[in-house]
Design a protein around this motif. Structure first.
Motif: not given
Length: 345
Positions: A58-61, A66-70, A290-291
Motif C-alpha cells: 500500500s502507499p502507506s507501507d 523509504w522514510v525509515d531508510i532515508i 504507521s498509525i
C-alpha cells in the motif's frame, strides 16, 4: 518404496537396516529424488513457498519503508563532526584569532585554522586557564591596583590587556563563563548524539517489524507487529525532537551568555540543522502513516465481529452470550417434558 515409506525416519540405523534390508536403501534413494514418474499423485510445494500471489504494498507501507531508510541515513550523517550544524563568517576586527570560517557541530567546533576540535578539548583548555587565573598570586592583586588610577571608578576597565587576562577582572569573568558554557556544550552534544543514534536504530527496528508483519500468517500477529511499528516510529520521532531541541536551545542560550561578558560572534544555522528539520518532518509523516497502517487491522477486526454478530448461524448477542439465530427463551415457559399445568414450582 512402500516399505520405505512405512518405516519411520527417527528409528536407529541398525534397526532400520534389519527391518528394511537393501530395499530400504533403494526406497530412501527414491524418496530423496522425489516421487516416482509413474505415480499420479501431485507433488507438494516446498515449505515457505507461497502459492498465492503476493499482494502489492500500500502507499502507506512504501512511505514508511523509504522514510525509515532515508531518515536513518540522515541521522547517522549529522552525527559526524564534519557535518556542521552552525557556522560563522570571518571577523576581520578580531585579527588572526578569527581569520577563517568556523563550523560548529554537537561534538566539535572549528579553531582559528579551520580544524574541528572536540568540545571536550575546548572545555579542558579553557577550564585549565580559568583555574590558573583564579589561583592565588601576589601579582594578581598588585596588577589591577597599579592600573586602577588610569580609569578611576570603572570596575570593568580595571587592569587591562597590558598585563594579561589574569590581571583583568572582566577577562577572568569571561573565561569563567566560557568554561561553564563549553562544559554544557560538551555534555548536551554527547547526549544529543546518543539520542540521534537511538532514533536511527529504532528506524531500522521499524523496518524489521514491517518485515515480520508481512511474513505473519495470522491477523493477530500482523496487528501486533503493526503496533510495534507505530511504537518504533514514535520513539524515533521523540528521540530526534529531543536531540534537536536540546542542542539548538543549549547552543543559542550559551552564545547569548558569552555575549553578555564579551564580544562573541553569533553563528548561523547550517546544513546539519536543516537536515534535522527535514528528518523531523519525514518522521512525523511516517508516524501518521504507521498509525493508519495499524488502524486498518482494527477496522477489519471490527468488521469481522459485526459480520459474525449479524449472521444467522453465529456471533454474540448484546449480553455477550452466544447467539445462534433463535430468540431468547421466555422465563415463564415450562421446560420441555412438562404439561400445561406447570406453574413454575
Amino acid at each position: 518404496l512402500a516399505q520405505a515409506r512405512a518405516l519411520p525416519l527417527g528409528i536407529p540405523f541398525r534397526q532400520a537396516f534389519l527391518r528394511g534390508g537393501p530395499r530400504f536403501w533403494v526406497g530412501r534413494v527414491l524418496l530423496a529424488k522425489g516421487p516416482c514418474p509413474k505415480t499420479t499423485t501431485p507433488s507438494r510445494a516446498p515449505r515457505g513457498v507461497a502459492m498465492a500471489k503476493k499482494k502489492p504494498s500500500s502507499p502507506s507501507d512504501l512511505v514508511v519503508f523509504w522514510v525509515d531508510i532515508i531518515v536513518s541515513l540522515i541521522l547517522i550523517i549529522v552525527c559526524f563532526p564534519d557535518v556542521p550544524w552552525a557556522w560563522e563568517d570571518m571577523a576581520p576586527h578580531l585579527g588572526p584569532r578569527f581569520s577563517t570560517f568556523r563550523y560548529y557541530s554537537p561534538i566539535s567546533a572549528g579553531d582559528s585554522l579551520g580544524t574541528n576540535v572536540p568540545w571536550t578539548t575546548w572545555r579542558s583548555e579553557i577550564c585549565s586557564a580559568m583555574n590558573a587565573y583564579l589561583a592565588p598570586n601576589g601579582l594578581s592583586v598588585l596588577g589591577p591596583l597599579a592600573l586602577k588610577a588610569a580609569v578611576p571608578g570603572d570596575s570593568e576597565l580595571e587592569g587591562g590587556a597590558a598585563l594579561g587576562c589574569r590581571f583583568w577582572p572582566a577577562c577572568v569573568q569571561h573565561v569563567k563563563a566560557r568554561c561553564t558554557v563549553y562544559t554544557r556544550f560538551a555534555v548536551v552534544g554527547i547526549i544529543a548524539i546518543l539520542f540521534l543514534v537511538v532514533a536511527a536504530i529504532t528506524c531500522w527496528v521499524s523496518l524489521v517489524m514491517m518485515s515480520q508483519e508481512n511474513q505473519a500468517k495470522k491477523k493477530k500477529y500482523k496487528e501486533e507487529f503493526a503496533n510495534y511499528c507505530v511504537t518504533c516510529q514514535g520513539v524515533a520521532l521523540a528521540s530526534a525532537v529531543a536531540a534537536t531541541l536540546a542542542y539548538s536551545f543549549c547552543f543559542d542560550r550559551g552564545i547569548s551568555e558569552l555575549q553578555r561578558t564579551a564580544y562573541y560572534p553569533r553563528p548561523a544555522w547550517y546544513v546539519g540543522f536543516y537536515f534535522m528539520v527535514l528528518a523531523l518532518v519525514l518522521l512525523f509523516v511516517a508516524l501518521v502513516c504507521s498509525i493508519f497502517r495499524a488502524r486498518r487491522y482494527i477496522i477489519r477486526r471490527e468488521d469481522d465481529h459485526d459480520d459474525q454478530a449479524a449472521g444467522f448461524g453465529g456471533g454474540y448477542d448484546e449480553y455477550g452470550g452466544a447467539d445462534y439465530g433463535y430468540p431468547p427463551p421466555d422465563p415463564n415457559m415450562p421446560p420441555p417434558g412438562y404439561g400445561a399445568g406447570y406453574a413454575g414450582y
